[in-house]
Design a protein around this motif. Sequence first.
Motif, PDB file in Angstrom:
ATOM      1  N   ASP A  50       0.645  -1.169   0.133  1.00 22.13           N
ATOM      2  CA  ASP A  50       0.257   0.139  -0.075  1.00 22.13           C
ATOM      3  C   ASP A  50       0.823   1.146  -0.381  1.00 22.13           C
ATOM      4  N   ASP A  51       1.535   1.300   0.803  1.00 19.96           N
ATOM      5  CA  ASP A  51       3.028   2.249   0.931  1.00 19.96           C
ATOM      6  C   ASP A  51       3.635   2.522  -0.891  1.00 19.96           C
ATOM      7  N   LEU A  52       4.312   1.514  -1.277  1.00 17.32           N
ATOM      8  CA  LEU A  52       4.653   1.613  -2.606  1.00 17.32           C
ATOM      9  C   LEU A  52       3.900   2.405  -3.371  1.00 17.32           C
ATOM     10  N   ALA A  53       2.648   1.925  -3.367  1.00 20.39           N
ATOM     11  CA  ALA A  53       0.838   2.317  -4.566  1.00 20.39           C
ATOM     12  C   ALA A  53       0.568   3.460  -4.297  1.00 20.39           C
ATOM     13  N   ALA A  54       1.244   4.182  -2.890  1.00 20.50           N
ATOM     14  CA  ALA A  54       0.149   5.215  -1.884  1.00 20.50           C
ATOM     15  C   ALA A  54       2.202   6.568  -3.142  1.00 20.50           C
ATOM     16  N   ALA A  55       3.107   5.837  -2.910  1.00 16.94           N
ATOM     17  CA  ALA A  55       4.385   6.797  -3.473  1.00 16.94           C
ATOM     18  C   ALA A  55       4.482   6.717  -4.866  1.00 16.94           C
ATOM     19  N   GLN A  56       4.192   5.667  -5.520  1.00 19.14           N
ATOM     20  CA  GLN A  56       4.430   5.634  -6.770  1.00 19.14           C
ATOM     21  C   GLN A  56       2.905   6.749  -7.347  1.00 19.14           C
ATOM     22  N   ALA A  57       1.516   6.763  -7.083  1.00 17.88           N
ATOM     23  CA  ALA A  57       0.729   7.786  -6.806  1.00 17.88           C
ATOM     24  C   ALA A  57       1.343   8.906  -6.883  1.00 17.88           C
ATOM     25  N   ALA A  58       1.932   8.990  -5.588  1.00 20.85           N
ATOM     26  CA  ALA A  58       2.351  10.665  -5.431  1.00 20.85           C
ATOM     27  C   ALA A  58       3.228  11.365  -6.639  1.00 20.85           C
ATOM     28  N   ARG A  59       3.938   9.682  -6.803  1.00 24.51           N
ATOM     29  CA  ARG A  59       5.214  10.104  -7.935  1.00 24.51           C
ATOM     30  C   ARG A  59       4.289  10.748  -9.787  1.00 24.51           C
ATOM     31  N   ASP A  60       3.349  10.293 -10.028  1.00 26.14           N
ATOM     32  CA  ASP A  60       2.871  10.102 -11.003  1.00 26.14           C
ATOM     33  C   ASP A  60       2.291  11.404 -10.916  1.00 26.14           C
ATOM     34  N   ALA A  61       1.749  11.867  -9.492  1.00 26.52           N
ATOM     35  CA  ALA A  61       1.088  13.631  -9.406  1.00 26.52           C
ATOM     36  C   ALA A  61       1.910  14.898  -9.250  1.00 26.52           C
ATOM     37  N   ASP A  63       4.607  14.343 -11.250  1.00 29.95           N
ATOM     38  CA  ASP A  63       5.530  14.337 -12.606  1.00 29.95           C
ATOM     39  C   ASP A  63       4.944  14.933 -13.445  1.00 29.95           C
ATOM     40  N   GLU A  64       3.581  15.115 -13.391  1.00 33.75           N
ATOM     41  CA  GLU A  64       2.005  15.428 -13.962  1.00 33.75           C
ATOM     42  C   GLU A  64       2.193  17.179 -13.168  1.00 33.75           C
ATOM     43  N   GLN A  65       2.232  17.583 -12.602  1.00 31.65           N
ATOM     44  CA  GLN A  65       2.362  18.828 -11.949  1.00 31.65           C
ATOM     45  C   GLN A  65       3.328  19.667 -12.748  1.00 31.65           C
ATOM     46  N   GLU A  66       5.019  18.805 -12.382  1.00 32.39           N
ATOM     47  CA  GLU A  66       5.872  18.941 -13.259  1.00 32.39           C
ATOM     48  C   GLU A  66       5.688  19.152 -14.078  1.00 32.39           C
ATOM     49  N   GLU A  67       5.744  18.671 -15.351  1.00 35.49           N
ATOM     50  CA  GLU A  67       5.010  18.579 -16.398  1.00 35.49           C
ATOM     51  C   GLU A  67       3.746  20.084 -16.760  1.00 35.49           C
ATOM     52  N   ALA A  68       2.753  20.263 -15.989  1.00 35.35           N
ATOM     53  CA  ALA A  68       2.153  21.675 -15.922  1.00 35.35           C
ATOM     54  C   ALA A  68       3.085  22.715 -15.314  1.00 35.35           C
ATOM     55  N   TRP A  69       4.093  22.635 -15.020  1.00 36.56           N
ATOM     56  CA  TRP A  69       4.438  23.635 -14.609  1.00 36.56           C
ATOM     57  C   TRP A  69       5.855  23.731 -15.313  1.00 36.56           C
ATOM     58  N   LYS A  70       6.364  22.618 -15.621  1.00 36.98           N
ATOM     59  CA  LYS A  70       7.059  23.010 -17.429  1.00 36.98           C
ATOM     60  C   LYS A  70       6.657  24.050 -18.032  1.00 36.98           C
ATOM     61  N   ALA A  71       5.106  23.129 -18.658  1.00 39.56           N
ATOM     62  CA  ALA A  71       4.460  23.709 -19.942  1.00 39.56           C
ATOM     63  C   ALA A  71       4.329  24.890 -19.269  1.00 39.56           C
ATOM     64  N   ARG A  72       3.958  25.981 -18.046  1.00 39.04           N
ATOM     65  CA  ARG A  72       3.287  27.254 -18.222  1.00 39.04           C
ATOM     66  C   ARG A  72       5.177  27.539 -18.209  1.00 39.04           C
TER      67      ARG A  72
END
Length: 164
Positions: A50-61, A63-72
């Motif tokens: 569960d911790d690994l799944a939560a960590a992966q979800a946080a990492r994906d989120a 990454d998405e925020q980083e991509e949005a920041w890079k686009a901005r």
Amino acid sequence: MPQISQLAEFFSSQVLWTLVFFGITFFLIGRGMVPKVMETVQLRDRQIADDLAAAQAARDAADEQEEAWKAREAENRARAQGLIAEAKAKAAAQTEAKLARAQERLDARLAEAESTIEAARAAALAELEDVATEASQDIVARLTGAKVDKRSARSAVKKALTHA
């Protein structure tokens, strides 16, 4: 030998009590403690998953925020480049206008200087004519003793100056 005859009795008693002790130990540990340990291990494995799944979800989120920041950031950089280009063009236009005004002032001063020089040249030529006229009258008078009028001397000087 009596010690040897007691061996079978002694060992059979020892074997019986060993089997009883190991049987009790097996049931206490095997039936009582091992399931609890296995349950704890499974709970821990589940929590780790569960911790690994939560960590992966946080990492994906992230990454998405980083991509949005890079686009901005790219959009802001492009907008800034546009503003810089606009400011450069405006500054160049202002500089060009200032240079044009300065060139007009310089042209006016140059024309004024040329007219002043032309007037000075004309005055110098007139004065030169006067001096040359007087000098020619004086030279003719000294050499020949004849007196030449001013008008004849002036026409001779003008004729000589135009051919020179």
